[in-house]
Write an enzyme that holds these catalytic residues in place. Structure first.
Site, short mmCIF file in Angstrom:
data_model
loop_
_atom_site.label_atom_id
_atom_site.label_comp_id
_atom_site.label_asym_id
_atom_site.label_seq_id
_atom_site.Cartn_x
_atom_site.Cartn_y
_atom_site.Cartn_z
CG HIS A 1 -2.12 -0.90 1.01
ND1 HIS A 1 -2.91 -1.36 2.04
CD2 HIS A 1 -2.67 -1.41 -0.13
CE1 HIS A 1 -3.87 -2.13 1.56
NE2 HIS A 1 -3.74 -2.18 0.25
CB CYS B 1 4.04 -10.43 4.76
SG CYS B 1 5.13 -10.32 6.19
CG HIS C 1 -6.37 -4.03 5.62
ND1 HIS C 1 -5.49 -5.06 5.31
CD2 HIS C 1 -5.63 -2.88 5.59
CE1 HIS C 1 -4.29 -4.55 5.13
NE2 HIS C 1 -4.35 -3.24 5.29
CD GLU D 1 -2.61 -8.60 7.81
OE1 GLU D 1 -2.47 -9.23 8.87
OE2 GLU D 1 -2.01 -7.52 7.58
#
Length: 316
Positions: free
Chosen positions: A41, A96, A124, A126
């Site tokens: 981002h 990640c 979001h 994630e």
């Protein structure tokens, strides 16, 4: 007027790895290379990769058949992985590793038919990816953001003795601790991860802001507005009583911020490159800053390898 520069700041190991994956794929396979969601981002980073041939999409149906797709650092749901597999797309996973750790916690709890509470921000990517790891038909997975959200779970949770919590990796350390405290108060038997889910880089950058906020008159955070960890840095500075500003580029700076300031703090979110930080510093110098002092902080030496396919290709 003097600038105090936070340390650590900027790129974390997960962001560095994700960007390297896109860059190596572009070098080895030639553009266009498709990336599901912004790989990290940060507008500066994304625009730079676009110029080199990366095409950012939100859904896999935007990726033509027989093409390469890269999953962003934020991770994806199992449904997205299955769709890519069914379409025989070539996938490079830039998730990640610390997000993958949370995914594995959810999958493990799901296999045990435990119910799971995720602490995170709705919408979001994630959070969407983490929620998408849960597959138990008999359990359930629930999202909370604030301590006040926890009480409403009492009407949803089926078995309070078989409950587990995880968290988004880029949250405020303090606020997450408050939610966990409330979860443990309402559900005394709730289980959690062996190690805190908040990532090391998020923790370190927030700790650096705590040190800086006590000394400076204004805090400038380099990062994009859709960056969760960058937003948390700005919010933390403000919580500690220091005006905070989140900026994407030097042009975002308002000289009025510094009219009565003697000390200006500058930090950067985990997805903001040092090149951009330097541009911000140059602009603040133009506005009257006479020196830059880097504040001592925790040293980071974390490193995550890129996928083996890209390593092997690079050697060839």
């Amino acid at each position: 007027m003097k600038i105090l520069l936070a340390n650590p700041r900027g790129f974390c190991a997960g962001v560095d790895r994700a960007i390297s994956i896109v860059e190596r794929a572009l070098e080895l396979y030639q553009p266009p290379i498709y990336v599901r969601h912004e790989v990290v981002h940060n507008r500066f980073v994304v625009e730079g990769l676009k110029q080199r041939g990366a095409r950012f999409v939100e859904e896999l149906n935007e990726v033509p058949d027989d093409n390469i797709v890269i999953f962003s650092a934020h991770g994806v749901s199992q449904a997205v992985r299955q769709e890519a597999k069914e379409r025989s797309l070539t996938v490079f996973d830039a998730t990640c590793p610390l997000v993958t750790k949370v995914h594995m916690e959810v999958a493990r709890a799901s296999r045990k038919h435990m119910e799971v509470v995720l602490i995170g921000h709705a919408g979001h990517p994630e959070v969407e990816g983490t929620m998408g790891q849960y597959a138990s038909d008999t359990g359930g997975m629930y999202l909370v953001e604030k301590p006040e959200d926890v009480v409403s779970l009492q009407a949803k949770v089926k078995d309070p003795s078989n409950l587990h919590y995880v968290s988004q990796t880029t949250l405020s350390v303090d606020e997450t601790a408050d939610v966990i405290d409330e979860l443990r108060r309402v559900f005394p038997k709730i289980q959690g991860p062996r190690k805190d889910d908040i990532c090391y880089a998020t923790q370190n950058r927030q700790d650096a802001v705590r040190i800086l906020a006590e000394q400076v008159d204004v805090m400038v955070v380099v990062g994009s507005k859709n960056s969760s960890n960058s937003t948390r840095l700005k919010e933390l500075a403000e919580k500690l009583g220091t005006p905070g500003y989140l900026i994407d580029c030097p042009q975002d700076i308002d000289p009025e911020w510094f009219v009565d300031a003697q000390l200006i703090g500058v930090t950067a979110g985990a997805s903001a490159p040092e090149e951009l930080v330097n541009q911000i510093l140059d602009r603040i110098k133009e506005l009257g800053a006479t020196s830059v002092e880097e504040v001592l902080g925790r040293e980071e030496n974390m490193f995550f390898e890129v996928p083996k396919e890209l390593q092997i290709k690079q050697v060839d």
